[in-house]
Enzyme design. Structure first.
Site, PDB file in Angstrom:
ATOM      1  N   SER A 190      -2.566   2.244  -4.760  1.00  0.00           N
ATOM      2  CA  SER A 190      -2.629   2.499  -3.490  1.00  0.00           C
ATOM      3  C   SER A 190      -3.131   4.103  -3.473  1.00  0.00           C
ATOM      4  O   SER A 190      -3.051   4.917  -2.176  1.00  0.00           O
ATOM      5  CB  SER A 190      -1.406   2.149  -2.416  1.00  0.00           C
ATOM      6  OG  SER A 190      -0.935   1.041  -2.650  1.00  0.00           O
ATOM      7  N   ARG A 191      -3.638   4.576  -4.445  1.00  0.00           N
ATOM      8  CA  ARG A 191      -4.069   5.911  -4.562  1.00  0.00           C
ATOM      9  C   ARG A 191      -3.014   6.784  -4.102  1.00  0.00           C
ATOM     10  O   ARG A 191      -3.162   8.055  -3.874  1.00  0.00           O
ATOM     11  CB  ARG A 191      -5.333   6.162  -3.408  1.00  0.00           C
ATOM     12  CG  ARG A 191      -6.775   5.369  -3.736  1.00  0.00           C
ATOM     13  CD  ARG A 191      -7.088   5.827  -5.243  1.00  0.00           C
ATOM     14  NE  ARG A 191      -8.442   5.278  -5.337  1.00  0.00           N
ATOM     15  CZ  ARG A 191      -8.659   4.207  -6.237  1.00  0.00           C
ATOM     16  NH1 ARG A 191      -7.624   3.473  -6.563  1.00  0.00           N
ATOM     17  NH2 ARG A 191      -9.880   3.805  -6.416  1.00  0.00           N
ATOM     18  N   LEU A 192      -1.785   6.601  -4.251  1.00  0.00           N
ATOM     19  CA  LEU A 192      -0.916   7.662  -4.188  1.00  0.00           C
ATOM     20  C   LEU A 192      -0.607   8.065  -5.658  1.00  0.00           C
ATOM     21  O   LEU A 192       0.743   7.713  -5.981  1.00  0.00           O
ATOM     22  CB  LEU A 192       0.454   6.790  -3.500  1.00  0.00           C
ATOM     23  CG  LEU A 192       0.243   6.401  -1.866  1.00  0.00           C
ATOM     24  CD1 LEU A 192       1.411   5.501  -1.584  1.00  0.00           C
ATOM     25  CD2 LEU A 192      -0.102   7.260  -1.280  1.00  0.00           C
ATOM     26  N   GLN A 251     -11.101   0.921  -8.615  1.00  0.00           N
ATOM     27  CA  GLN A 251      -9.854   0.411  -9.605  1.00  0.00           C
ATOM     28  C   GLN A 251      -8.542   0.540  -9.035  1.00  0.00           C
ATOM     29  O   GLN A 251      -8.286   1.834  -8.669  1.00  0.00           O
ATOM     30  CB  GLN A 251     -10.161   0.815 -10.981  1.00  0.00           C
ATOM     31  CG  GLN A 251      -9.147   0.463 -12.193  1.00  0.00           C
ATOM     32  CD  GLN A 251      -9.652   0.962 -13.368  1.00  0.00           C
ATOM     33  OE1 GLN A 251     -10.638   1.223 -13.545  1.00  0.00           O
ATOM     34  NE2 GLN A 251      -8.709   1.269 -14.132  1.00  0.00           N
TER      35      GLN A 251
END
Length: 215
Positions: free
Chosen positions: A191-193, A10
């Protein structure tokens, strides 16, 4: 497995956390986030994953409900003779994790637990629903039982003993207060940042310092 777990993902887009917005005291931010979780009608917003350490040094987790935050300490109640209770009797170090998926937020806390005063446990016990008070008296929490029928029979018998009387708190049931020394706030980002900020208590100065962590 028939489900392709590797492709379940997600994108997190609901918010961010800026360093300039961080308060000096992490408990201020915790209260803000908890209030927002309640207002957003997050399911079980006070549910917290409690981690303790076994005598063998292995981790052990379960979920309880936060019942108070006072004077910078997190309070929950349980059976002192439960598995977590026996762990804390030998090693008071503890972790608490709040996970609010609906808000894409997590808070991870580490600290030390100690029992609250008996009168505080008495006061809270009186506010619990009648059936919960009876259940606390008869449940050998964390220990094996033969069947659900067995525990229900004990419940009925114990309930009959207290008809017309105030159900007393058993001595093996009460609260713990956790004094935090480390608190991490996690906000999901694209972006998983993710945004991660860690507060650590400076013991000699009794103040909190924070820094950003890599996602």
């Amino acid at each position: 497995m028939k489900i392709d777990l590797a492709n379940i993902r997600q994108e997190y887009t609901k918010g961010g956390l800026k360093e300039n917005d961080l308060p000096l005291d992490p408990l201020t931010l915790f209260e803000k986030w908890l209030n927002e979780a309640v207002e957003a009608k997050v399911e079980e917003p006070t549910a917290v994953i409690v981690g303790t350490v076994t005598p063998e040094g292995t981790p052990s987790t379960r979920t309880v409900l936060l019942k108070a935050l006072r004077e910078g300490k997190f309070v929950f109640y349980t059976n002192y003779e439960s598995r977590k209770g026996s762990h804390l009797a030998q090693n008071p170090h503890i972790s608490l994790s709040f996970v609010w998926h609906e808000l894409e937020r997590q808070i991870h806390i580490e600290g030390v637990a100690c029992k609250v005063k008996p009168e505080e446990s008495d006061a809270y016990f009186k506010t619990r629903p009648y059936k919960s008070r009876v259940g606390a008296r008869i449940s050998p929490q964390s220990r094996p039982i033969n069947s659900r029928v067995e525990i229900m029979r004990q419940f009925v018998t114990e309930a009959a003993r207290w008809i017309g009387r105030e159900v007393e708190r058993p001595s093996n049931w009460g609260g713990y207060e956790v004094t935090p020394t480390r608190i991490e706030f996690w906000q999901g980002r694209p972006s998983r940042l993710h945004d991660r900020f860690l507060y650590t208590l400076q013991e000699n100065e009794n103040i909190w310092q924070h820094r950003r962590l890599a996602p």
